[in-house]
Scaffold this active site. Structure first.
Site, short mmCIF file in Angstrom:
data_model
loop_
_atom_site.label_atom_id
_atom_site.label_comp_id
_atom_site.label_asym_id
_atom_site.label_seq_id
_atom_site.Cartn_x
_atom_site.Cartn_y
_atom_site.Cartn_z
N ARG A 1 1.98 8.37 12.96
CA ARG A 1 1.65 9.61 13.67
C ARG A 1 0.15 9.90 13.65
O ARG A 1 -0.42 10.40 14.63
CB ARG A 1 2.40 10.78 13.02
CG ARG A 1 2.13 12.15 13.62
CD ARG A 1 2.51 13.24 12.63
NE ARG A 1 1.72 13.16 11.40
CZ ARG A 1 2.04 13.77 10.26
NH1 ARG A 1 3.14 14.48 10.19
NH2 ARG A 1 1.26 13.66 9.20
N TYR B 1 0.83 -1.20 0.00
CA TYR B 1 0.00 0.00 0.00
C TYR B 1 0.87 1.26 0.00
O TYR B 1 0.64 2.20 -0.77
CB TYR B 1 -0.94 0.01 1.21
CG TYR B 1 -1.66 1.32 1.37
CD1 TYR B 1 -2.74 1.65 0.54
CD2 TYR B 1 -1.24 2.27 2.30
CE1 TYR B 1 -3.39 2.87 0.65
CE2 TYR B 1 -1.87 3.49 2.42
CZ TYR B 1 -2.95 3.79 1.60
OH TYR B 1 -3.57 5.01 1.70
N ARG C 1 -10.70 5.77 8.91
CA ARG C 1 -9.68 5.15 8.06
C ARG C 1 -8.77 4.27 8.90
O ARG C 1 -8.48 4.59 10.05
CB ARG C 1 -8.84 6.23 7.36
CG ARG C 1 -9.63 7.16 6.45
CD ARG C 1 -8.68 8.08 5.69
NE ARG C 1 -7.96 8.97 6.58
CZ ARG C 1 -8.27 10.26 6.77
NH1 ARG C 1 -9.31 10.78 6.15
NH2 ARG C 1 -7.56 11.01 7.59
N PHE D 1 15.62 19.13 -1.28
CA PHE D 1 14.26 18.67 -1.55
C PHE D 1 14.04 17.28 -0.94
O PHE D 1 12.99 17.00 -0.35
CB PHE D 1 14.04 18.62 -3.06
CG PHE D 1 12.72 18.05 -3.49
CD1 PHE D 1 11.61 18.87 -3.64
CD2 PHE D 1 12.58 16.70 -3.75
CE1 PHE D 1 10.39 18.34 -4.04
CE2 PHE D 1 11.37 16.17 -4.15
CZ PHE D 1 10.26 16.99 -4.30
#
Length: 418
Positions: free
Chosen positions: A219, A172, A229, A289
């Site tokens: 978290r 997933y 969910r 980044f």
């Protein structure tokens, strides 16, 4: 006053908040000049800023055409994700949309006007996004279309099934984040700012995404429960409770924390890959980044480890702490030092009775071995007495000003990405 006391205990936060606000942010995340962009790209960057606070800043710091490609990549995936999240779209409509979404990139008039999600503008004005996609070089278009297709198929697969095994958890997370890491890596290489191996090594790129996604899932336990969910793998939580929601009950808090610690231990196994990946990067803007989200993630895991608050509210790192991480994570040695610091913090909190304690200590030993500085380094939190005195004086004299700074910098450092 309590916040002031907290900051007095972390003088480096005060210093770095000041440094960040007074121009330091331009070093790690300079803004794009809107006047330098065409009308379509201006609109796309506006949507980027509206739909992502944290990623918008680091994307705009990238060099040249890579910046535009990553902006469009983000918006395409945001549009795809908006379709997946929209519970008002029936499955018989949603599943074909997810499977075919990549083809909409080449349909100039395609848009979707019936979404109820907060980011629906990226679907309603998809023609502008797809137009700018088609204006990109073919090497970028091929990557974005391919990742969009694979992600759409993966999202559709998990619409009607929950995450059971740890293997499915990895699968997933691969679909929703690992593929992003792989796509970004291919874009980096396509831009020639990075070597070809960065885009070719999909295992390392996948780990970059999995580490971030697992951190978010860990978290956000309580928030996800409140929204109905479930992303924690049944294989793990079923050893600690009959239902995942039971972990939030006060009488189950000890078992809940043990489950939490096991999942954090699982996530930590991606850190060696993260460090190997970052060590290959050459371009400074690409490094920033990639590195900034990773150091934020390890700091978040350290804050969550063995912390009952995960099941009672929101666990966040301090704003000043986040700014310090952004300002520091500009080279591989600094990132290794940061990783070392936070795994040491976790190590100090491992309960001797925790079922995962041996596994946690083993992965920490592995991370320690590859991140331990080769030469003596001054701790990032050791400051001279003069510096400490000045910092605390600043706190006492500038409390109102710092409060304003804290609010002003929130868009940079506390944008929650799921």
């Amino acid at each position: 006053m309590e916040l002031l006391k907290k900051w007095l205990g972390h003088p480096e936060d005060i210093y770095n908040l000041l440094r960040f606000k007074m121009g330091g942010y331009r070093t790690v995340m300079p803004r794009v000049d809107p006047d330098s962009l065409g009308c379509g790209l201006r609109t796309c960057f506006r949507y980027l800023n509206q739909t992502s606070r944290s990623f918008a800043a680091v994307i705009q710091a990238l060099d040249g055409e890579l910046r535009h490609a990553v902006c469009i990549f983000y918006l395409v995936l945001r549009a795809l994700d908006t379709v997946e999240d929209d519970m008002s779209i029936s499955l018989d409509v949603k599943v074909p949309m997810l499977h075919e979404f990549h083809s909409y990139l080449y349909q100039p008039e395609w848009k979707y006007m019936e979404s109820k999600e907060k980011d629906r503008q990226v679907l309603e004005d998809f023609p502008t996004i797809s137009m700018e996609f088609r204006n990109l070089s073919k090497v970028y278009r091929d990557v974005i279309s391919d990742i969009c297709h694979k992600m759409g198929v993966g999202m559709a697969e998990f619409l009607e099934k929950k995450v059971d095994s740890q293997h499915e958890w990895d699968k997933y997370c691969h679909y929703v984040a690992g593929l992003v890491g792989i796509g970004l890596s291919r874009l980096f290489s396509a831009s020639e700012l990075e070597d070809a191996v960065v885009g070719q090594d999909t295992e390392l790129a996948n780990s970059m995404g999995l580490f971030l996604q697992k951190t978010n899932i860990i978290r956000d336990y309580l928030e996800d429960q409140m929204e109905g969910r479930e992303f924690w793998p049944r294989e793990v939580w079923s050893r600690y409770a009959k239902k995942l929601s039971d972990l939030a009950k006060p009488e189950n808090i000890d078992m809940a924390v043990q489950c939490l610690n096991e999942l954090i231990t699982n996530a930590l196994h991606h850190v060696p890959d993260v460090l190997t990946y970052l060590s290959r990067l050459k371009n400074q803007t690409v490094f920033n980044f990639c590195a900034i989200p990773q150091v934020m993630a390890i700091a978040t895991l350290a804050a969550c480890y063995n912390n009952k608050q995960v099941f009672r509210g929101v666990v966040k790192i301090r704003k000043g702490q986040a700014v310090t991480l952004m300002m520091d994570a500009t080279n591989i040695q600094a990132v290794k030092a940061i990783m070392y610091q936070y795994v040491e913090e976790i190590d100090q909190k491992i309960p001797s009775t925790d079922p995962s304690s041996n596994k946690t200590q083993q992965i920490i030993a592995s991370i320690r071995a590859i991140s331990l500085p080769s030469s003596p380094m001054v701790s990032r939190h050791h400051y001279s007495p003069i510096y400490l005195s000045c910092a605390m004086l600043l706190a006492a004299l500038s409390w109102q000003y710092l409060s304003t700074i804290s609010k002003a910098t929130e868009d940079y450092i506390q944008g929650g990405e799921n």
